[in-house]
Write a protein that holds these residues in place. Structure first.
Motif, PDB file in Angstrom:
ATOM      1  N   ILE A   1      10.640 -15.580  11.999  1.00  0.00           N
ATOM      2  CA  ILE A   1       9.686 -16.697  11.944  1.00  0.00           C
ATOM      3  C   ILE A   1      10.353 -18.011  11.525  1.00  0.00           C
ATOM      4  CG2 ILE A   1       7.709 -15.179  11.507  1.00  0.00           C
ATOM      5  CD1 ILE A   1       7.820 -16.112   8.547  1.00  0.00           C
ATOM      6  N   GLY A   2      11.672 -17.973  11.355  1.00  0.00           N
ATOM      7  CA  GLY A   2      12.407 -19.192  11.011  1.00  0.00           C
ATOM      8  C   GLY A   2      12.196 -19.665   9.591  1.00  0.00           C
ATOM      9  N   ALA A   3      11.909 -18.744   8.681  1.00  0.00           N
ATOM     10  CA  ALA A   3      11.625 -19.117   7.297  1.00  0.00           C
ATOM     11  C   ALA A   3      12.890 -19.281   6.455  1.00  0.00           C
ATOM     12  CB  ALA A   3      10.710 -18.087   6.645  1.00  0.00           C
ATOM     13  N   VAL A   4      14.017 -18.767   6.937  1.00  0.00           N
ATOM     14  CA  VAL A   4      15.246 -18.807   6.159  1.00  0.00           C
ATOM     15  C   VAL A   4      16.419 -19.244   7.028  1.00  0.00           C
ATOM     16  CG1 VAL A   4      14.520 -17.005   4.525  1.00  0.00           C
ATOM     17  CG2 VAL A   4      15.790 -16.367   6.571  1.00  0.00           C
ATOM     18  N   SER A   5      17.442 -19.772   6.362  1.00  0.00           N
ATOM     19  CA  SER A   5      18.744 -19.998   6.986  1.00  0.00           C
ATOM     20  C   SER A   5      19.667 -18.918   6.447  1.00  0.00           C
ATOM     21  CB  SER A   5      19.316 -21.362   6.607  1.00  0.00           C
ATOM     22  OG  SER A   5      18.598 -22.403   7.195  1.00  0.00           O
ATOM     23  N   VAL A   6      20.187 -18.078   7.326  1.00  0.00           N
ATOM     24  CA  VAL A   6      21.122 -17.036   6.922  1.00  0.00           C
ATOM     25  C   VAL A   6      22.514 -17.656   6.956  1.00  0.00           C
ATOM     26  CG1 VAL A   6      21.996 -14.717   7.367  1.00  0.00           C
ATOM     27  CG2 VAL A   6      19.615 -15.275   7.904  1.00  0.00           C
ATOM     28  N   ILE A   7      23.059 -17.859   5.790  1.00  0.00           N
ATOM     29  CA  ILE A   7      24.324 -18.553   5.630  1.00  0.00           C
ATOM     30  C   ILE A   7      25.457 -17.530   5.637  1.00  0.00           C
ATOM     31  CG2 ILE A   7      25.606 -20.102   4.102  1.00  0.00           C
ATOM     32  CD1 ILE A   7      22.992 -21.281   5.261  1.00  0.00           C
ATOM     33  N   PRO A   8      26.523 -17.710   6.367  1.00  0.00           N
ATOM     34  CA  PRO A   8      26.917 -18.858   7.175  1.00  0.00           C
ATOM     35  C   PRO A   8      26.629 -18.689   8.677  1.00  0.00           C
ATOM     36  CG  PRO A   8      28.830 -17.500   6.862  1.00  0.00           C
ATOM     37  CD  PRO A   8      27.668 -16.802   6.166  1.00  0.00           C
ATOM     38  N   MET A   9      25.888 -17.669   9.064  1.00  0.00           N
ATOM     39  CA  MET A   9      25.669 -17.424  10.485  1.00  0.00           C
ATOM     40  C   MET A   9      24.733 -18.443  11.130  1.00  0.00           C
ATOM     41  SD  MET A   9      26.518 -14.528   8.851  1.00  0.00           S
ATOM     42  CE  MET A   9      25.131 -13.565   8.358  1.00  0.00           C
ATOM     43  N   MET A  10      23.954 -19.129  10.320  1.00  0.00           N
ATOM     44  CA  MET A  10      23.038 -20.152  10.815  1.00  0.00           C
ATOM     45  C   MET A  10      23.364 -21.466  10.122  1.00  0.00           C
ATOM     46  SD  MET A  10      19.558 -17.834  10.536  1.00  0.00           S
ATOM     47  CE  MET A  10      18.439 -18.984  11.312  1.00  0.00           C
TER      48      MET A  10
ATOM     49  N   MET B   1      31.491 -21.987   5.449  1.00  0.00           N
ATOM     50  CA  MET B   1      30.703 -22.330   6.639  1.00  0.00           C
ATOM     51  C   MET B   1      31.578 -22.516   7.882  1.00  0.00           C
ATOM     52  SD  MET B   1      27.560 -22.233   5.668  1.00  0.00           S
ATOM     53  CE  MET B   1      26.659 -23.092   6.948  1.00  0.00           C
ATOM     54  N   GLN B   2      32.872 -22.213   7.781  1.00  0.00           N
ATOM     55  CA  GLN B   2      33.777 -22.365   8.913  1.00  0.00           C
ATOM     56  C   GLN B   2      33.367 -21.448  10.060  1.00  0.00           C
ATOM     57  OE1 GLN B   2      36.204 -24.760   8.962  1.00  0.00           O
ATOM     58  NE2 GLN B   2      35.301 -25.324   6.993  1.00  0.00           N
ATOM     59  N   LYS B   3      33.737 -21.844  11.257  1.00  0.00           N
ATOM     60  CA  LYS B   3      33.321 -21.150  12.479  1.00  0.00           C
ATOM     61  C   LYS B   3      33.660 -19.660  12.473  1.00  0.00           C
ATOM     62  CE  LYS B   3      33.325 -21.545  17.444  1.00  0.00           C
ATOM     63  NZ  LYS B   3      33.699 -22.325  18.607  1.00  0.00           N
ATOM     64  N   GLU B   4      34.803 -19.283  11.904  1.00  0.00           N
ATOM     65  CA  GLU B   4      35.204 -17.871  11.934  1.00  0.00           C
ATOM     66  C   GLU B   4      34.238 -16.959  11.174  1.00  0.00           C
ATOM     67  OE1 GLU B   4      38.123 -19.612   8.767  1.00  0.00           O
ATOM     68  OE2 GLU B   4      37.279 -20.312  10.650  1.00  0.00           O
ATOM     69  N   PHE B   5      33.403 -17.514  10.315  1.00  0.00           N
ATOM     70  CA  PHE B   5      32.443 -16.707   9.567  1.00  0.00           C
ATOM     71  C   PHE B   5      31.059 -16.661  10.217  1.00  0.00           C
ATOM     72  CE2 PHE B   5      35.366 -18.305   6.184  1.00  0.00           C
ATOM     73  CZ  PHE B   5      36.019 -17.093   5.990  1.00  0.00           C
TER      74      PHE B   5
ATOM     75  N   LEU C   1      30.049 -15.323  12.967  1.00  0.00           N
ATOM     76  CA  LEU C   1      29.710 -14.032  13.554  1.00  0.00           C
ATOM     77  C   LEU C   1      29.724 -12.910  12.524  1.00  0.00           C
ATOM     78  CD1 LEU C   1      29.047 -12.385  16.077  1.00  0.00           C
ATOM     79  CD2 LEU C   1      31.493 -12.152  16.481  1.00  0.00           C
ATOM     80  N   GLU C   2      30.778 -12.831  11.747  1.00  0.00           N
ATOM     81  CA  GLU C   2      30.943 -11.731  10.807  1.00  0.00           C
ATOM     82  C   GLU C   2      30.265 -11.961   9.466  1.00  0.00           C
ATOM     83  OE1 GLU C   2      32.369  -8.727  11.226  1.00  0.00           O
ATOM     84  OE2 GLU C   2      32.649  -9.212  13.341  1.00  0.00           O
ATOM     85  N   GLY C   3      30.033 -13.205   9.111  1.00  0.00           N
ATOM     86  CA  GLY C   3      29.424 -13.493   7.832  1.00  0.00           C
ATOM     87  C   GLY C   3      30.451 -13.719   6.744  1.00  0.00           C
ATOM     88  N   PHE C   4      29.954 -13.861   5.536  1.00  0.00           N
ATOM     89  CA  PHE C   4      30.789 -14.178   4.384  1.00  0.00           C
ATOM     90  C   PHE C   4      30.107 -13.592   3.159  1.00  0.00           C
ATOM     91  CE2 PHE C   4      32.467 -16.843   0.993  1.00  0.00           C
ATOM     92  CZ  PHE C   4      33.778 -17.088   1.404  1.00  0.00           C
ATOM     93  N   VAL C   5      30.883 -12.971   2.295  1.00  0.00           N
ATOM     94  CA  VAL C   5      30.338 -12.444   1.042  1.00  0.00           C
ATOM     95  C   VAL C   5      30.734 -13.413  -0.064  1.00  0.00           C
ATOM     96  CG1 VAL C   5      30.309 -10.525  -0.593  1.00  0.00           C
ATOM     97  CG2 VAL C   5      30.469 -10.068   1.865  1.00  0.00           C
ATOM     98  N   TYR C   6      29.742 -13.942  -0.751  1.00  0.00           N
ATOM     99  CA  TYR C   6      29.978 -14.928  -1.800  1.00  0.00           C
ATOM    100  C   TYR C   6      30.181 -14.225  -3.136  1.00  0.00           C
ATOM    101  CZ  TYR C   6      28.341 -18.211   1.670  1.00  0.00           C
ATOM    102  OH  TYR C   6      28.220 -18.962   2.816  1.00  0.00           O
ATOM    103  N   PHE C   7      31.172 -14.708  -3.895  1.00  0.00           N
ATOM    104  CA  PHE C   7      31.418 -14.135  -5.225  1.00  0.00           C
ATOM    105  C   PHE C   7      32.061 -15.127  -6.142  1.00  0.00           C
ATOM    106  CE2 PHE C   7      35.059 -12.965  -2.635  1.00  0.00           C
ATOM    107  CZ  PHE C   7      36.133 -13.239  -3.450  1.00  0.00           C
TER     108      PHE C   7
END
Length: 132
Positions: free
Chosen positions: A12-21, A120-124, A126-132
């Motif tokens: 429903i477009g309620a969230v931005s999934v970072i960094p894929m969006m 937020m770089q392009k390489e992430f 598709l695969e995403g990023f785990v923040y820590f």
């Protein structure tokens, strides 16, 4: 599972999934954190969960939860009530402290523009990023 909770929010477009969006300040941010990796990074990776149910006053796990909370408080987090503090310390499974750590990770990412931009770089995308 968690996909049943998160997928409808994305649909429903309620969230931005970072960094894929792309980041959208008008939406809630959804990102993956790793509390264990955060604790390793700050030198506090000691057992704080007691899944066996023997978490007595003075136990190592309880002391480690206190050390983690002290670190979070020293780095800008506020815990407003004794009830909340008792909840975080008394949760022997560690879910409450994991939530605090996730909040600290987000705070740090948003406070450090370069670190956030790197995720937020392009390489992430598709695969995403785990923040820590």
């Amino acid at each position: 599972g968690v996909v049943d909770v998160l997928a409808p929010l994305c649909e429903i477009g309620a969230v931005s999934v970072i960094p894929m969006m792309p980041l959208d300040i008008n939406k809630s941010m959804l990102l993956e954190t790793c509390p264990a990796s955060y604790l390793k990074r700050v030198g506090l990776y000691d057992p704080y969960k007691d899944k066996k149910g023997i978490d007595e006053a003075g136990s190592a796990a309880l002391k480690n939860r206190q050390r983690i909370i002290n670190h979070l408080l020293a780095n800008g987090m506020a815990i407003e009530s004794e009830e909340a503090m008792d909840c975080f310390l008394g949760d022997r499974f560690g879910d409450a402290i994991d939530s605090l750590i996730a909040a600290m990770i987000l705070f740090e990412m948003l406070s450090n523009e370069d670190r956030f931009a790197a995720s937020m770089q392009k390489e992430f995308h598709l695969e995403g990023f785990v923040y820590f």
